[in-house]
Design a protein around this motif. Sequence first.
Motif, short mmCIF file in Angstrom:
data_model
loop_
_atom_site.label_atom_id
_atom_site.label_comp_id
_atom_site.label_asym_id
_atom_site.label_seq_id
_atom_site.Cartn_x
_atom_site.Cartn_y
_atom_site.Cartn_z
N ASP A 93 0.83 -1.20 0.00
CA ASP A 93 0.00 0.00 0.00
C ASP A 93 0.87 1.26 0.00
OD1 ASP A 93 -1.81 2.08 0.53
OD2 ASP A 93 -3.02 0.84 1.87
N LYS A 94 0.59 2.17 -0.93
CA LYS A 94 1.38 3.40 -1.01
C LYS A 94 1.16 4.28 0.21
CE LYS A 94 -2.06 5.97 -3.76
NZ LYS A 94 -2.28 6.69 -5.03
N ASN A 95 0.07 4.04 0.97
CA ASN A 95 -0.22 4.83 2.16
C ASN A 95 0.14 4.09 3.46
OD1 ASN A 95 -1.35 7.07 0.71
ND2 ASN A 95 -3.18 5.82 0.38
N GLY A 102 -1.95 -3.94 4.67
CA GLY A 102 -1.77 -2.51 4.38
C GLY A 102 -0.92 -1.78 5.40
N LYS A 103 -0.20 -2.55 6.22
CA LYS A 103 0.59 -1.92 7.29
C LYS A 103 2.01 -1.60 6.86
CE LYS A 103 -1.95 -4.08 11.12
NZ LYS A 103 -2.44 -2.78 11.66
N VAL A 104 2.52 -2.33 5.88
CA VAL A 104 3.93 -2.18 5.48
C VAL A 104 4.04 -2.05 3.97
CG1 VAL A 104 6.13 -3.44 5.28
CG2 VAL A 104 4.94 -3.36 7.48
N GLN A 105 4.90 -1.14 3.57
CA GLN A 105 5.29 -1.04 2.16
C GLN A 105 6.77 -1.38 2.07
OE1 GLN A 105 6.49 2.44 -0.91
NE2 GLN A 105 4.60 2.83 0.25
N LEU A 106 7.07 -2.47 1.36
CA LEU A 106 8.46 -2.80 1.07
C LEU A 106 8.89 -2.03 -0.18
CD1 LEU A 106 9.05 -6.66 1.46
CD2 LEU A 106 9.81 -4.83 2.96
N ARG A 107 10.08 -1.51 -0.15
CA ARG A 107 10.65 -0.89 -1.34
C ARG A 107 11.89 -1.70 -1.70
NH1 ARG A 107 9.90 5.68 -0.28
NH2 ARG A 107 7.59 5.63 -0.43
N HIS A 108 11.74 -2.50 -2.76
CA HIS A 108 12.82 -3.38 -3.20
C HIS A 108 13.83 -2.58 -4.03
CE1 HIS A 108 10.69 -7.14 -2.13
NE2 HIS A 108 9.60 -6.48 -2.48
#
Length: 258
Positions: free
Chosen positions: A120-122, A152-158
């Motif tokens: 989730d982006k938010n 929707g709690k975490v956004q991983l950025r690979h």
Amino acid sequence: MTLPPLKRLLQGTLLSTAVMAGVAQADDLPPAIQNLEQQGVEVVESFDAPGGMTGYVGEMQGRSLAFYLTPDGDHVIVGTMLDKDGNNLSEASIQELVEGPKFESAWPKLEESHWVRDGDKNADTIIYTFTDPNCPYCYRFRQQAEPWIDAGKVQLRHIMVGILKEDSLTKAATILGSDDPEAAMHEHQTSFEEGGIEVDRKRVSAAHLDVKANNSLMQELGLQATPSTLYREKDGKINMVQGLPNPQALERMMGPRP
């Protein structure tokens, strides 16, 4: 007398200032510490250590290390110090004085690197992880993180890198260079055990320089394994885990399991 080999130094060799005979002193560091500088150690900071010793932290070839000057000032011990309860005092000093500040200053570089959003982006929690498409531990880390991502709690950025195998760079560039990198990352993840995403030369041409820039960033930060994952703790400090996190580290990164 010849200087102790680097390998021995990093294994905790006891070094005597006698080897510094005839070598000009630099600044006001004790001769035993100057000895380490002669062997390529960059001294970052000093601190009061148990047992009347003076502790130092530094870096060598991207690797952080702690070392301790004995009360007589004539010897330095390189290695890990544990207290009576088995707590790693060296690791805490390295984190506070070397790695914490280094990763804090690097955080904007992570934000500006070439990454694939996964989640989730938010999402409240953003985590950066260096991901090689051929890395089985990266694959397993993504599986571990799935409950937090799905909730929707975490956004991983690979931050896609290509370091493990001959086709790592082209696979990473295929993902980064696609019209929908997040979908391409999902495709790779779901087909990982069958070899992962199929290399697309057009996408590789568009993004191979971005992958090389990520490789350089990883090297600049002294990170030597994938996944290498950086995150903000509750107190705002940045921490890093190399390799597959254990369950405790996973919850420190992402919060209680959904």
